[in-house]
Structures are given as C-alpha cells and as structure tokens.
Design a protein around this motif. Structure first.
Motif, PDB file in Angstrom:
ATOM      1  N   GLU A 149       6.132  -0.043   0.051  1.00  0.00           N
ATOM      2  CA  GLU A 149       5.357  -0.811   1.014  1.00  0.00           C
ATOM      3  C   GLU A 149       3.878  -0.598   0.705  1.00  0.00           C
ATOM      4  O   GLU A 149       3.472   0.517   0.375  1.00  0.00           O
ATOM      5  N   LEU A 150       3.094  -1.665   0.803  1.00  0.00           N
ATOM      6  CA  LEU A 150       1.684  -1.586   0.429  1.00  0.00           C
ATOM      7  C   LEU A 150       0.841  -2.371   1.423  1.00  0.00           C
ATOM      8  O   LEU A 150       1.208  -3.480   1.820  1.00  0.00           O
ATOM      9  N   ARG A 194      -4.194  -4.074  12.860  1.00  0.00           N
ATOM     10  CA  ARG A 194      -3.748  -2.688  12.777  1.00  0.00           C
ATOM     11  C   ARG A 194      -4.955  -1.789  12.545  1.00  0.00           C
ATOM     12  O   ARG A 194      -6.006  -2.253  12.088  1.00  0.00           O
ATOM     13  N   TRP A 195      -4.785  -0.495  12.874  1.00  0.00           N
ATOM     14  CA  TRP A 195      -5.816   0.489  12.576  1.00  0.00           C
ATOM     15  C   TRP A 195      -5.610   1.011  11.171  1.00  0.00           C
ATOM     16  O   TRP A 195      -4.483   1.321  10.763  1.00  0.00           O
ATOM     17  N   ALA A 196      -6.691   1.101  10.399  1.00  0.00           N
ATOM     18  CA  ALA A 196      -6.627   1.587   9.025  1.00  0.00           C
ATOM     19  C   ALA A 196      -7.450   2.868   8.904  1.00  0.00           C
ATOM     20  O   ALA A 196      -8.562   2.951   9.430  1.00  0.00           O
ATOM     21  N   PRO A 197      -6.915   3.884   8.198  1.00  0.00           N
ATOM     22  CA  PRO A 197      -7.641   5.151   8.032  1.00  0.00           C
ATOM     23  C   PRO A 197      -8.700   5.051   6.930  1.00  0.00           C
ATOM     24  O   PRO A 197      -8.579   5.667   5.871  1.00  0.00           O
ATOM     25  N   ALA A 285      -6.119   1.117  -0.347  1.00  0.00           N
ATOM     26  CA  ALA A 285      -4.730   0.766  -0.658  1.00  0.00           C
ATOM     27  C   ALA A 285      -3.832   1.882  -0.135  1.00  0.00           C
ATOM     28  O   ALA A 285      -3.968   3.033  -0.556  1.00  0.00           O
ATOM     29  N   GLU A 286      -2.926   1.555   0.776  1.00  0.00           N
ATOM     30  CA  GLU A 286      -1.990   2.522   1.358  1.00  0.00           C
ATOM     31  C   GLU A 286      -0.574   2.174   0.897  1.00  0.00           C
ATOM     32  O   GLU A 286      -0.092   1.074   1.152  1.00  0.00           O
ATOM     33  N   ASN A 295      -2.694   7.172  -0.760  1.00  0.00           N
ATOM     34  CA  ASN A 295      -3.802   6.281  -0.440  1.00  0.00           C
ATOM     35  C   ASN A 295      -4.810   6.334  -1.589  1.00  0.00           C
ATOM     36  O   ASN A 295      -5.123   7.415  -2.103  1.00  0.00           O
ATOM     37  N   VAL A 296      -5.318   5.177  -1.971  1.00  0.00           N
ATOM     38  CA  VAL A 296      -6.341   5.071  -3.004  1.00  0.00           C
ATOM     39  C   VAL A 296      -7.505   4.274  -2.435  1.00  0.00           C
ATOM     40  O   VAL A 296      -7.294   3.210  -1.842  1.00  0.00           O
TER      41      VAL A 296
END
Length: 299
Positions: A149-150, A194-197, A285-286, A295-296
């Motif tokens: 999943e990405l 969505r929330w992204a880190p 990128a998760e 994560n990158v």
C-alpha cells in the motif's frame, strides 16, 4: 542537425528549459509560433536553430522535427494543447518527452502505447520537478515489499506560472486515478482527506485527495495493492477545494465560463520570480506491506 527540438520555447517554462539546455551544452533547436520571440531567446542561449511550429498544426511541427531525435514539449495545458506534439512525434518517429502533470493527458498517452511501439519511439511524460522526485520517493519506499500500500502527500507552494495554474485548474476539475485492491478507481479533488506525518518543520498536516499524474505513471512500473495521492491544505484551501471544484467544473462546460476562467489566469504574473522559484516542495511517500512500514521524504 540538432538532436533535440524544444517546442514551446518562448513560454515561461520553455525559456527556463532553453537556458538549461544551453548551460548543459546540449545540441538543440527551439520551436514556437513567434519568430521575433524565438530570435530573442536564441540570442540568449547560444544561437540554436529556430523552427516555426504551432499547437494545432501537426504538419508544421512534423516539418520542424526534420533531422531531430527527441521532441521535448512544454506546451500546455496538455489536455487542450498537447496532442499536436504527440501526433507529430509519432509521425516523425522521434522520441517524446514532456513536462505535464495532467493525469487525463497521460492516460491518453498510455492508450497510444501500441502506436509508439509501432513507431519505434519512447514516450516519456511527466518528467518535471513535481512528478520525478515523487516517483523516486515512491520507488524507494516500496522497494522489497510485495503488493504494498502506498500514499503520496505533497506539501507545495501555492504559486506558479500561468501555464501551471491552467494545468492545476484542469487537474482540480478532472477525474483522476487511484488504486484499490490492485484495480484502478476514479477520484476527484477533495473526495477524501487524511492526516499525514509530514517531517519537521512541517509536522502533521491534513491532506485532501488530489488526482495527480503519478496515479497513472507509478502503476506502469510498480505493482501496488493500493495507491493514493494527497496535497496538504489549510482550512481555507480545504473549503475552497470542496466547493470551488464543482463550480469550476460547471464553468468549464460553457464558453462564457471558460472565458471567465481564462481572463482570471491571464491577469496573473507570467511566472514566479527567481526567489519564488526557490520555494520548498516536500513529498512524503508512505509504504506498507501489512507487516513493515517505510516512509521516504524528498524536499
């Protein structure tokens, strides 16, 4: 004979590209519809060959491609103006490179894959600074995972050239592509959030769905069980995306609406100044395969 023809050379992105090609010592020619502007640009970039061609006139571009190996086109919005370069590259049998970020246009190119193979040429869209770093980050993130999943999240500046704004409006009002359970599904801007880190100094940010070109490009070379794309927004932008996108879609269906949008864009600056072009982009990128996570981040 020059190896590269730069089509759309006198626009904002075209001029930057011509100067870059000149600095790199590339063997290139420049093409567009305005000979006076082409001559002025040539005098600044090592006097490359000048060739006259216009979007909408495939024959003129085919003639301009005589002796050339690669067509590099920056003429956009690509959904409206990009087909000339595609047809000319196929007919002249030259390799094709573009700077588009418009998923709808890329989906059309993918549908022409067999034509490109028959012509013996490569067609490489989306080779711009927004899509290439995201592709690299995504590829690194899923490396070694099986059916991962990405999710890609962009934090980007709000400015851009007139051409970029036109393209962004087209993306905002178009239907893009995500992947769910290994299959493509349609997505529109603002459909999900969505929330992204995001990394420091940004920190966690709310992102909204946005149909970026990577939704079409990445599945060509990565096997993904799911794939989603987002852009970070603040509350005013999020509200604007939710309510403005349907309004803009309606306006683009009528000639008066299209004229109103074009009039607004035409009043914008042609492009950011040197300082504005140094604005920071961050792409996260998760990836996960259900057991491991990676994560990158590319900034």
């Amino acid at each position: 004979m020059p190896h590269i023809l730069l089509f759309g050379a006198t626009g904002y992105t075209g001029r930057l590209t011509a100067h870059a090609l000149s600095r790199l010592g590339a063997d290139f020619a420049i093409a567009g519809r305005n000979e006076r502007k082409l001559r002025a640009l040539a005098s600044e970039t090592g006097d490359p060959d000048i060739r006259i061609a216009e979007a909408g006139d495939v024959e003129s571009l085919v003639r301009a491609l005589d002796g050339v190996c690669v067509l590099l086109t920056v003429v956009g919005p690509f959904v409206d103006l990009g087909q000339t370069a595609v047809e000319a590259a196929l007919r002249a049998r030259v390799h094709y490179v573009d700077s588009t970020g418009e998923g709808e246009f890329i989906s059309r190119l993918i549908a022409r894959r067999s034509d490109a193979e028959a012509a013996g040429i490569a067609m490489a869209p989306a080779l711009a600074f927004d899509e290439v770093p995201a592709d690299v980050a995504a590829t690194l993130a899923v490396n070694g995972f099986e059916d991962p999943e990405l999710a890609l999240t962009y934090a980007m500046p709000s400015g851009g050239s007139q051409g970029t704004v036109r393209s962004a409006l087209g993306i905002l009002t178009s239907t893009g592509q995500w992947i769910e359970r290994g299959r493509p599904v349609p997505i529109r801007a603002g459909d999900e959030q969505r929330w992204a880190p995001m990394p420091p100094p940004l920190g966690p940010r709310l992102g909204v769905a946005f149909p970026l070109a990577s939704g079409y490009v990445l599945p060509l070379h990565l096997k993904l069980s799911s794939f989603r794309t987002y852009v970070t927004t603040r509350t005013p932008q999020r509200i604007a995306t939710r309510f403005a996108a349907p309004l803009l879609r309606g306006m683009q269906q009528t000639p008066p609406g299209r004229r109103l949008i074009e009039g607004f864009v035409a009043r914008l600056p042609e492009g950011p100044d040197t300082e504005g072009r140094r604005a920071r982009w961050t792409i996260l990128a998760e990836a996960s395969d259900g057991e491991a996570f990676r994560n990158v981040v590319v900034s």
